[in-house]
Design an enzyme around this catalytic site. Structure first.
Site, mmCIF file in Angstrom:
data_model
loop_
_atom_site.group_PDB
_atom_site.id
_atom_site.type_symbol
_atom_site.label_atom_id
_atom_site.label_comp_id
_atom_site.label_asym_id
_atom_site.label_seq_id
_atom_site.Cartn_x
_atom_site.Cartn_y
_atom_site.Cartn_z
ATOM 1 N N SER A 1 6.184 12.380 1.704
ATOM 2 C CA SER A 1 4.878 12.237 0.941
ATOM 3 C C SER A 1 4.330 13.214 0.115
ATOM 4 O O SER A 1 4.192 14.823 1.017
ATOM 5 C CB SER A 1 3.969 11.611 2.404
ATOM 6 O OG SER A 1 2.578 11.738 1.463
ATOM 7 N N LYS B 1 5.723 13.294 8.197
ATOM 8 C CA LYS B 1 6.496 13.106 7.759
ATOM 9 C C LYS B 1 7.082 14.864 7.225
ATOM 10 O O LYS B 1 8.846 15.183 7.370
ATOM 11 C CB LYS B 1 6.157 13.228 6.095
ATOM 12 C CG LYS B 1 5.168 12.261 6.452
ATOM 13 C CD LYS B 1 6.825 11.015 5.728
ATOM 14 C CE LYS B 1 6.357 9.083 5.850
ATOM 15 N NZ LYS B 1 7.346 8.330 5.713
ATOM 16 N N TYR C 1 -0.064 12.152 11.156
ATOM 17 C CA TYR C 1 0.853 11.023 10.635
ATOM 18 C C TYR C 1 1.726 11.780 9.304
ATOM 19 O O TYR C 1 2.704 12.075 9.184
ATOM 20 C CB TYR C 1 0.290 10.290 9.165
ATOM 21 C CG TYR C 1 1.440 9.982 8.081
ATOM 22 C CD1 TYR C 1 1.584 8.691 7.885
ATOM 23 C CD2 TYR C 1 0.874 10.346 6.162
ATOM 24 C CE1 TYR C 1 2.553 8.242 6.748
ATOM 25 C CE2 TYR C 1 1.019 9.705 5.406
ATOM 26 C CZ TYR C 1 2.511 9.072 5.723
ATOM 27 O OH TYR C 1 3.067 8.363 4.106
HETATM 28 P P1 NAD Z 1 5.029 -0.761 4.285
HETATM 29 O O1 NAD Z 1 4.107 -0.748 5.831
HETATM 30 O O2 NAD Z 1 4.015 -1.629 3.663
HETATM 31 O O3 NAD Z 1 6.509 -1.084 4.630
HETATM 32 C C1 NAD Z 1 6.639 -0.112 5.751
HETATM 33 C C2 NAD Z 1 8.318 -0.916 6.583
HETATM 34 O O4 NAD Z 1 8.116 -0.444 7.959
HETATM 35 C C3 NAD Z 1 7.359 -2.779 7.175
HETATM 36 O O5 NAD Z 1 8.275 -3.573 6.278
HETATM 37 C C4 NAD Z 1 7.156 -2.227 8.395
HETATM 38 O O6 NAD Z 1 7.499 -3.286 9.083
HETATM 39 C C5 NAD Z 1 8.336 -1.293 8.744
HETATM 40 N N1 NAD Z 1 8.695 -0.983 10.225
HETATM 41 C C6 NAD Z 1 7.339 0.664 10.411
HETATM 42 N N2 NAD Z 1 8.369 0.674 12.005
HETATM 43 C C7 NAD Z 1 9.161 0.176 12.296
HETATM 44 C C8 NAD Z 1 10.146 -0.642 13.038
HETATM 45 N N3 NAD Z 1 10.188 0.974 13.880
HETATM 46 N N4 NAD Z 1 11.447 -0.901 12.843
HETATM 47 C C9 NAD Z 1 11.290 -1.594 11.793
HETATM 48 N N5 NAD Z 1 10.360 -1.396 10.760
HETATM 49 C C10 NAD Z 1 10.046 -0.871 10.377
HETATM 50 O O7 NAD Z 1 4.672 0.695 3.802
HETATM 51 P P2 NAD Z 1 4.756 1.596 1.892
HETATM 52 O O8 NAD Z 1 3.689 1.622 1.546
HETATM 53 O O9 NAD Z 1 5.896 0.333 1.775
HETATM 54 O O10 NAD Z 1 5.598 2.477 2.784
HETATM 55 C C11 NAD Z 1 6.955 3.030 2.956
HETATM 56 C C12 NAD Z 1 7.696 4.597 3.266
HETATM 57 O O11 NAD Z 1 7.086 5.112 2.388
HETATM 58 C C13 NAD Z 1 6.784 5.144 4.582
HETATM 59 O O12 NAD Z 1 7.064 5.494 5.611
HETATM 60 C C14 NAD Z 1 5.114 5.590 4.482
HETATM 61 O O13 NAD Z 1 4.797 6.595 5.390
HETATM 62 C C15 NAD Z 1 5.741 6.403 2.998
HETATM 63 N N6 NAD Z 1 5.086 6.473 2.023
HETATM 64 C C16 NAD Z 1 4.244 5.638 1.158
HETATM 65 C C17 NAD Z 1 3.019 6.085 0.685
HETATM 66 C C18 NAD Z 1 2.077 4.663 -0.145
HETATM 67 O O14 NAD Z 1 1.045 5.389 -0.131
HETATM 68 N N7 NAD Z 1 2.234 4.244 -0.143
HETATM 69 C C19 NAD Z 1 2.434 7.186 0.050
HETATM 70 C C20 NAD Z 1 3.892 8.071 0.545
HETATM 71 C C21 NAD Z 1 5.170 7.729 1.561
HETATM 72 N N1 UFG Z 2 -11.066 5.987 -1.943
HETATM 73 C C1 UFG Z 2 -12.370 5.828 -1.863
HETATM 74 N N2 UFG Z 2 -12.792 4.636 -0.884
HETATM 75 C C2 UFG Z 2 -11.741 3.938 -0.895
HETATM 76 C C3 UFG Z 2 -10.560 3.934 -0.797
HETATM 77 C C4 UFG Z 2 -10.378 5.355 -1.158
HETATM 78 O O1 UFG Z 2 -13.106 6.606 -2.430
HETATM 79 O O2 UFG Z 2 -12.474 2.871 0.351
HETATM 80 C C5 UFG Z 2 -10.822 7.496 -2.309
HETATM 81 C C6 UFG Z 2 -10.399 8.198 -1.286
HETATM 82 O O3 UFG Z 2 -11.380 8.894 -0.698
HETATM 83 C C7 UFG Z 2 -9.556 9.502 -2.126
HETATM 84 C C8 UFG Z 2 -9.145 8.154 -3.260
HETATM 85 O O4 UFG Z 2 -9.724 7.355 -3.314
HETATM 86 O O5 UFG Z 2 -10.519 9.717 -2.735
HETATM 87 C C9 UFG Z 2 -7.282 8.058 -3.178
HETATM 88 O O6 UFG Z 2 -7.070 7.585 -1.860
HETATM 89 P P1 UFG Z 2 -5.746 6.337 -1.196
HETATM 90 O O7 UFG Z 2 -5.925 6.682 0.471
HETATM 91 O O8 UFG Z 2 -6.213 5.647 -1.910
HETATM 92 O O9 UFG Z 2 -4.933 7.777 -1.655
HETATM 93 P P2 UFG Z 2 -4.628 9.584 -0.644
HETATM 94 O O10 UFG Z 2 -3.421 10.333 -1.770
HETATM 95 O O11 UFG Z 2 -5.613 9.502 0.371
HETATM 96 O O12 UFG Z 2 -3.566 8.797 0.285
HETATM 97 C C10 UFG Z 2 -2.723 8.021 0.168
HETATM 98 C C11 UFG Z 2 -1.324 7.589 1.555
HETATM 99 C C12 UFG Z 2 -1.272 8.527 2.277
HETATM 100 C C13 UFG Z 2 0.332 9.736 0.714
HETATM 101 C C14 UFG Z 2 -0.762 9.669 0.063
HETATM 102 C C15 UFG Z 2 0.082 10.616 -1.015
HETATM 103 O O13 UFG Z 2 -2.662 7.120 2.334
HETATM 104 O O14 UFG Z 2 -0.071 8.279 3.690
HETATM 105 O O15 UFG Z 2 -1.492 8.753 -0.913
HETATM 106 O O16 UFG Z 2 -0.257 11.004 -1.395
HETATM 107 F F1 UFG Z 2 0.399 10.489 1.574
#
Ligand code: NAD
Ligand code: UFG
Length: 348
Positions: free
Chosen positions: A129, A157, A153
């Protein structure tokens, strides 16, 4: 011969879109997910969208930490590579409950690496991430920037990245691609799969979407006094389908004999403020999003966006979509499924 890819966490938001792109790209996929944060309906939707290639997917409901169950999956198929999405990802919750985050994210990954090694599958793509950059001193973020965890979190990572680097140092047969995602938004253009958060959304666009469909009255904007163009924080939003395609590019990269353990940003390289994103969504949806201005959210960095050069050169991958397409597809999914996969009046 079609390659066999194991996708852990493949029913979730990014995983489901990636599995679809894999199937459409001619891969065979085995999906593992404990459905902790996903709906099994997504599996059926992906199968449907993939047409005849949907038969190339099987799904196992199991927890990654269940080593015996994972062994059975590996015993049944010889995998060419594993894509590992599974993890807990709510930043705020990780501060309140760090141990379940370390247990799930670290124990899960260690279990996976052990079982992979035991079965001679040493090709891995891992979801890291942009949170790894913490509050960057300058932007765009290049992969060489110093790393900084802002919460448990993010620390999970960073630990996993280090574990992967150590595993590769100990055994050069491992090929590992660490993908640092920026901010994934949007949905598949069909509107049949998309993000379906449980409870109150933590992230900006799922919250905006729930305001637009009438589930919440207003968006609280966290912080309007940042040193940015309009005072709100700037992020690099990336269409989830572009992100999914980035994983296919990473799989191709694993075929390169020179690959060791490498890290790539997946972003667009463009910074967009919260207010700009809300305006783009209002344009795409025709809905007004009422705003409530509030103080900063603890731990938010001011401006984060990616340098995309390394991924463009090394993975031969570049994001194709901009924020207008992201908002269009986000709204298409949400308007058809206002309550996500469990929507009573889903038009899918
Ligand atoms: P998500 O929660 O939709 O998907 C993760 C999936 O993993 C879910 O379906 C959950 O049921 C499954 N899971 C969790 N723990 C498990 C376990 N122990 N065994 C089997 N399955 C398990 O999240 P996402 O947004 O699709 O994110 C996927 C990955 O990308 C995550 O590792 C997250 O940290 C990373 N990531 C997400 C974002 C974001 O903003 N969505 C940003 C950066 C990194
Ligand atoms: N925000 C608001 N109101 C809300 C939600 C978010 O103003 O209800 C703002 C946050 O304060 C931030 C911006 O919108 O300023 C973006 O917030 P997000 O939570 O959508 O995104 P972040 O960049 O904070 O974090 C996300 C994921 C992390 C990941 C990261 C990667 O939550 O897991 O992106 O850049 F690591």
């Amino acid at each position: 011969m079609a390659k066999n890819i194991l996708v852990i966490g493949g029913v979730g938001y990014i995983g489901s879109h990636t599995v679809l792109q894999l199937l459409l790209g001619g891969y065979k996929t085995v999906v593992v997910d404990n459905l902790d944060n996903a709906s099994e309906i997504a599996v059926a939707k992906v199968k449907e969208l993939a047409g005849y290639q949907g038969n190339n997917m099987t799904f196992h409901k199991l927890d990654l930490r269940d080593k015996a169950a994972l062994e059975v999956v590996f015993a049944g198929t010889k995998f060419d590579a594993v894509i590992h999405f599974a993890g807990l990802k709510a930043v705020g919750e990780s501060v309140q409950k760090p141990l379940p985050y370390f247990d799930n994210n670290l124990t899960g990954t260690i279990t996976l690496l052990e079982v992979m090694a035991a079965h001679g599958c040493k090709n891995l793509v891992f979801s890291s991430s942009a949170t790894a950059y913490g509050w960057p001193k300058v932007v765009p973020c290049t992969e060489e920037f110093p790393l900084q965890a802002m919460n448990p979190y993010g620390r999970s990572k960073l630990f996993i990245e280090e574990i992967c680097r150590d595993v590769h140092r100990s055994d050069s047969e491992w090929k590992i691609i660490l993908l640092r995602y920026f901010n994934p938004v949007g949905a598949h253009p069909s509107g049949k799969i998309g993000e379906d958060p449980r409870g109150i959304p933590n992230n900006l666009m799922p919250f905006v979407t729930q305001v637009a469909v009438g589930r919440r009255p207003a968006l609280t904007v966290f912080g309007t006094d940042y040193s940015t163009k309009d005072g709100t924080v700037v992020r690099d939003y990336i269409h989830v389908v572009d992100l999914a395609d980035g994983h296919i590019a990473a799989l191709h990269k694993l075929d390169d004999p020179k690959v060791g353990c490498e890290v790539y940003n997946l972003g667009t390289g463009k910074g967009t403020s919260v207010l700009e994103m809300v305006a783009a969504f209002e344009k795409a949806s025709g809905k007004k999003i009422p705003l409530v201005k509030s103080g900063r959210r603890p731990g938010d960095a001011e401006i984060v966006y990616a340098s995309t050069e390394k991924a463009e050169r090394g993975l031969n991958w570049k994001a194709r979509y901009g924020i207008d397409e992201m908002c269009r597809d986000q709204w298409n999914w949400a308007s058809k499924n206002p309550y996500g996969y469990e929507s009573p009046n889903s038009t899918n």
